[in-house]
Enzyme design. Structure first.
Site, PDB file in Angstrom:
ATOM      1  N   ASP A 170     -85.909  73.098  62.670  1.00 23.71           N
ATOM      2  CA  ASP A 170     -87.029  72.252  62.273  1.00 23.71           C
ATOM      3  C   ASP A 170     -88.024  72.200  63.417  1.00 23.71           C
ATOM      4  O   ASP A 170     -87.633  72.284  64.595  1.00 23.71           O
ATOM      5  CB  ASP A 170     -86.550  70.839  61.944  1.00 23.71           C
ATOM      6  CG  ASP A 170     -85.814  70.759  60.613  1.00 23.71           C
ATOM      7  OD1 ASP A 170     -86.111  71.575  59.717  1.00 23.71           O
ATOM      8  OD2 ASP A 170     -84.956  69.877  60.470  1.00 23.71           O
ATOM      9  N   ASP A 195     -88.882  73.455  54.011  1.00 30.32           N
ATOM     10  CA  ASP A 195     -88.921  72.093  53.473  1.00 30.32           C
ATOM     11  C   ASP A 195     -90.241  71.831  52.759  1.00 30.32           C
ATOM     12  O   ASP A 195     -90.272  71.155  51.721  1.00 30.32           O
ATOM     13  CB  ASP A 195     -88.730  71.065  54.586  1.00 30.32           C
ATOM     14  CG  ASP A 195     -87.392  71.181  55.284  1.00 30.32           C
ATOM     15  OD1 ASP A 195     -86.418  71.644  54.662  1.00 30.32           O
ATOM     16  OD2 ASP A 195     -87.321  70.804  56.477  1.00 30.32           O
TER      17      ASP A 195
END
Length: 169
Positions: A123, A141
Site C-alpha cells: 500500500d 484498491d
C-alpha cells in the site's frame, strides 16, 4: 450454444489488464524507490507512504499469524471467477456492469499477486486531512472501490428496468 467472446462482457477484459499493469507498476516503483514506512508529500492532503498490509481492507485480521494470507487469497480467486462468469453471461453492451466487474477483478488480482508473492499487499497512497489519515491503499484498491461504486450507481440509473426484469422471471 456458445457466443463469440467479443459479444460478451469479456470484451472488457482489457480494462482488467490495465488495472493489473498500473497497480503492478506503481507497486514496483514504490518498492524500488522507498524504504518501508518512508513518506513523500505529493499534494496537500496526499502522501506516498510505503506500507505492508498483512490483512484485508483497513488491515482487517493483519495480526492473526499468517493463515489470513491464504484465506484472503482464496476469497479473491472465488470473486474473480464469479466476476468472469458474470462478464461472460453479460452482453458486451452492458458497459457499466462489465466495466465495474473488470475493475473489481483487476483490483482483486493485483492484490492477490502481492499476497501470494510477498505475503502482504503493498500500500502507498496516504490520504489525510489535518492529523486524520485514511487507511493507506493502492491502485488495486481504487479499482475495487470504483467498480463497487459503479455497481451501486447502475442500480440508481435504471432501477425500473431492473425491477421489470425481476418481475418477468
Amino acid at each position: 450454444m456458445s457466443r463469440p467472446v467479443l459479444a460478451t462482457g469479456l470484451r472488457w477484459l482489457w480494462l482488467m489488464l490495465v488495472v493489473i499493469a498500473v497497480d503492478f507498476g506503481s507497486k514496483q516503483w514504490i518498492m524500488q524507490n522507498f524504504t518501508l514506512h518512508e513518506s513523500l508529500p505529493v499534494l496537500p492532503s496526499l502522501n506516498f507512504f510505503y506500507a505492508h498490509n498483512y490483512g484485508a481492507a483497513f488491515s482487517f485480521l493483519a495480526d492473526k499469524g499468517g493463515w489470513q494470507r491464504w484465506f484472503f487469497a482464496a476469497i479473491a480467486v472465488a470473486i474473480v471467477v464469479a466476476l468472469l462468469v458474470i462478464m461472460y453471461r453479460n452482453a458486451a453492451e452492458k458497459k457499466l456492469n462489465n466495466i465495474a466487474c473488470a475493475l473489481i477483478a483487476g483490483g482483486a488480482l493485483g492484490n492477490l499477486f502481492d499476497r501470494a508473492w510477498h505475503g502482504f499487499v503493498v500500500d502507498f497512497i496516504d490520504f489525510y486531512i489535518g492529523d486524520w489519515h485514511f487507511a493507506t491503499f493502492n491502485i488495486a484498491d481504487c479499482g475495487i472501490c470504483i467498480g463497487a461504486a459503479l455497481i451501486v450507481l447502475e442500480g440508481f440509473i435504471n432501477p425500473s428496468a431492473r425491477s421489470a426484469k425481476n418481475k418477468g422471471q
